[in-house]
Scaffold this active site. Structure first.
Site, PDB file in Angstrom:
ATOM      1  N   CYS A  55      -0.672  -2.847  10.515  1.00 56.57           N
ATOM      2  CA  CYS A  55      -0.727  -3.209   9.096  1.00 56.57           C
ATOM      3  C   CYS A  55      -0.902  -4.710   8.909  1.00 56.57           C
ATOM      4  O   CYS A  55      -1.556  -5.156   7.963  1.00 56.57           O
ATOM      5  CB  CYS A  55       0.542  -2.755   8.386  1.00 56.57           C
ATOM      6  SG  CYS A  55       0.960  -1.013   8.577  1.00 56.57           S
ATOM      7  N   ASP A  87       7.354   0.765  10.286  1.00 55.60           N
ATOM      8  CA  ASP A  87       7.991   2.060  10.078  1.00 55.60           C
ATOM      9  C   ASP A  87       7.383   3.132  10.979  1.00 55.60           C
ATOM     10  O   ASP A  87       8.082   3.985  11.526  1.00 55.60           O
ATOM     11  CB  ASP A  87       7.839   2.497   8.619  1.00 55.60           C
ATOM     12  CG  ASP A  87       8.592   1.595   7.659  1.00 55.60           C
ATOM     13  OD1 ASP A  87       9.223   0.636   8.127  1.00 55.60           O
ATOM     14  OD2 ASP A  87       8.531   1.849   6.450  1.00 55.60           O
ATOM     15  N   CYS A 128       2.398  -4.349   4.993  1.00 55.43           N
ATOM     16  CA  CYS A 128       3.190  -3.162   5.313  1.00 55.43           C
ATOM     17  C   CYS A 128       4.193  -2.850   4.199  1.00 55.43           C
ATOM     18  O   CYS A 128       4.406  -3.648   3.295  1.00 55.43           O
ATOM     19  CB  CYS A 128       3.884  -3.349   6.660  1.00 55.43           C
ATOM     20  SG  CYS A 128       4.364  -1.798   7.460  1.00 55.43           S
ATOM     21  N   CYS A 200      -1.388   1.900   6.523  1.00 57.66           N
ATOM     22  CA  CYS A 200      -1.707   3.334   6.653  1.00 57.66           C
ATOM     23  C   CYS A 200      -2.631   3.783   5.529  1.00 57.66           C
ATOM     24  O   CYS A 200      -2.510   3.360   4.377  1.00 57.66           O
ATOM     25  CB  CYS A 200      -0.432   4.150   6.658  1.00 57.66           C
ATOM     26  SG  CYS A 200       0.655   3.759   8.055  1.00 57.66           S
ATOM     27  N   SER A 477       8.969   8.835   4.012  1.00 57.64           N
ATOM     28  CA  SER A 477       7.713   8.109   4.110  1.00 57.64           C
ATOM     29  C   SER A 477       6.807   8.535   2.969  1.00 57.64           C
ATOM     30  O   SER A 477       6.880   9.662   2.477  1.00 57.64           O
ATOM     31  CB  SER A 477       7.048   8.416   5.452  1.00 57.64           C
ATOM     32  OG  SER A 477       5.690   8.053   5.439  1.00 57.64           O
TER      33      SER A 477
END
Length: 561
Positions: A55, A87, A128, A200, A477
């Site tokens: 990230c 994470d 992130c 992500c 998440s």
């Protein structure tokens, strides 16, 4: 309003002006400043670059572009670093407990440097999950002209002609445990699920927060969806530097932008995009630092009138780069604004209102695939709901955009801790109809309120995603989907009702009624409460112990005080 140039150095003049500041100026000359620089505004550039996560691995490049932009805009940039954690890497380990803790450390560290060095303005470069709320919390505390710059999301990987990302990897672990995926296939997916730099890919927490910050007015229009590898990112970095100079000239500070109406705009965009449950925690925390009276029930109030518009993973087909191709977050905001669901006159970091920003962009219409129009939404109400009941009197959060499973009644299977639960799921202990209860993972109890993606991914991977309800005083998440309920408050560590649930108790969920309860009498709950004993904090020293002593309830953002 235009002020005098002297106001540009509204903080740093105390460092640079006067005979008695000669020692300070001497130090500043040692890092490269000249006579002219002493008369320019000092702009902090907080850089969250790090090799510990894809990230943030590229953020040095973005931060250097910001520095160059500050120089072009006649300011003096001061680059400094702060932390990030991954994470995705720490998920399912004890280290995941530190994730939410890092949000506070990031906010504290940015505030500390800017306060200590009398910075006039702040630009934060981050990517992130906890980077973004941590950055905004610091901006709200400092209340000096500030802009957030997002490092962008990664592109999806290509596995057998299908887009995959980190969400698929966690679910693949569950499929492998069931014998539905070979180790060779798992390794082949592993090699390409994260093809390079960037946060992500889906509408997980990082992209949820980048979208929320754009809607809040604290980043430039259109910036939230630009992929990490897109050269446009460096142009945005330059533009941000010019914009912060204008904020200095006009005296516009974060609390002028981060108003109640602006937070409602951010919440509405999150709801329309099927964003992460973590947005509830983070927006509440940001609002607290901005001295805005935002409540957990505001999310539910807005969700009842906000249509769900985007088809983004984890609850859809597309990823953030697909949204960027069809016009980005402004397309969603234009749809909502046209339906009178956003406050148009809030101030933003451009020095213009939200309405003016959208009018200045040639925003395409909703394409009907990645972004649906408000006239034909995916669902008529938003992606998150707040539940209450005798199991969660302070409220719990459920992402309804990720499931059609809106009612459930079944027996509780109770586990104290995430790892114990994951092992039970891996052993095949969970059956259709069960209610998995994971407790002592709240802000104090974990401590740190770790995410449950390893558990939820394993449940989904075993094909139980539509048949098992999971609830926890921890959190999820942004990649989680299915009937999963988090942030149950009060948490188990302070004697909340979730601490009193026993195996076999019948748990009832009714989303329409916003109810999450256990079929246990008030008298029996009181009896169990009398017998309950608190558990010792599992850490005696260091950051985790400090956090556990200071952190508050999830229903107020899990902030330290």
């Amino acid at each position: 309003m235009t002020t005098t140039k002297a106001d540009l150095k509204h903080k740093s003049r105390i460092v640079t002006d006067g005979v008695d500041r000669a020692p300070a100026r001497s130090m500043l000359r040692a890092v490269g400043l000249n006579d002219d620089d002493m008369n320019k505004p000092f702009v902090a550039v907080a850089n969250l670059a790090s090799d510990v996560t894809p990230c943030n691995v590229h953020l040095d490049r973005v931060a250097q572009a910001v520095k160059e932009g500050v120089r072009r805009a006649n300011g003096v940039p001061f680059l400094f670093g702060t932390i990030t954690v991954s994470d995705g890497i720490s998920m399912g380990t004890e280290g995941m407990k530190a994730s939410l803790v890092s949000r506070e450390v990031i906010a504290d560290s940015i505030e500390t440097v800017c306060f200590a060095e009398s910075m006039d303005a702040l630009i934060t470069v981050a990517a992130c999950d906890k980077n973004m709320p941590g950055s905004l919390m610091a901006m709200a505390r400092l209340n000096i002209p500030s802009i957030f710059v997002y490092g962008g999301a990664t592109l999806p990987g290509d596995y057998l002609g299908k887009d995959i990302n980190i969400q698929d990897m966690f679910e693949a672990v569950g499929a492998h445990a069931q014998g539905n995926l070979t180790e060779k296939e798992l390794l082949a997916m592993e090699r390409i699920a994260c093809p390079g730099e960037g946060a992500c890919a889906g509408m997980f927490t990082a992209n949820t927060m980048s979208s929320a910050i754009e809607a809040l007015g604290m980043s430039l229009p259109g910036a939230a969806s630009v992929p990490a590898v897109d050269p446009k990112g460096e142009g945005i970095a330059h533009q941000a530097a010019a914009a912060v100079y204008e904020l200095l000239e006009r005296g516009i500070t974060p609390r002028d932008i981060m108003t109640k109406d602006a937070f409602e705009n951010a919440i509405t965009v999150v709801l329309a995009m099927g964003g992460s449950t973590n947005a509830v925690l983070h927006l509440l925390a940001m609002a607290r630092e901005a001295k805005v009276d935002l409540k957990i029930d505001d999310f539910d109030r807005l969700s009842r009138v906000t249509p769900y518009l985007t088809d983004l993973r984890p609850a859809g087909r597309f990823v953030m780069s697909d949204l960027d191709k069809v016009g980005g977050v402004p397309v969603v905001m234009r749809e909502l604004l046209n339906a009178s669901l956003l406050h148009p006159n809030v101030m933003t970091v451009t020095g213009k209102t939200l309405q003016e920003n959208l009018d200045a962009i040639d925003t395409p219409a909703a394409d009907g695939q990645v972004v649906h129009p408000t006239s034909a939404p995916r669902t008529p109400t938003g992606g998150l709901v707040i539940l209450r009941g005798n199991l969660t009197p302070e409220g719990a959060v459920m992402k309804v955009s990720g499931t059609k499973h809106h009612t459930h009644e079944g027996p509780a299977k109770v586990y104290d801790g995430e790892r114990t639960t994951f092992e039970a799921v891996s052993r095949g202990e969970i059956n259709k109809g069960d209610v998995v209860v994971i407790r002592y993972e709240g802000p104090k109890g974990g401590p740190g309120m770790q995410e449950m993606l390893a558990v939820t991914g394993a449940i989904i991977g075993q094909g139980l995603g539509d048949d098992v309800l999971l609830l926890t005083d921890g959190r999820f998440s942004g990649a989680t989907h299915g009937p999963m309920i988090g942030h149950v408050a009060p948490e188990a560590a302070v004697g909340g009702p979730i601490a009193l649930v026993q195996n076999g108790d019948i748990i009832v969920l009714d989303v329409e009624k916003r109810d999450l309860s256990m079929k246990v009498s008030d008298e029996e709950i009181a009896r169990r409460k009398t017998a309950w004993q608190p558990r010792p904090i599992p850490y005696e020293r260091g950051v985790m112990a400090k956090y556990a002593k200071l952190v508050g309830t999830a229903s107020e953002g899990a902030v330290t005080s």
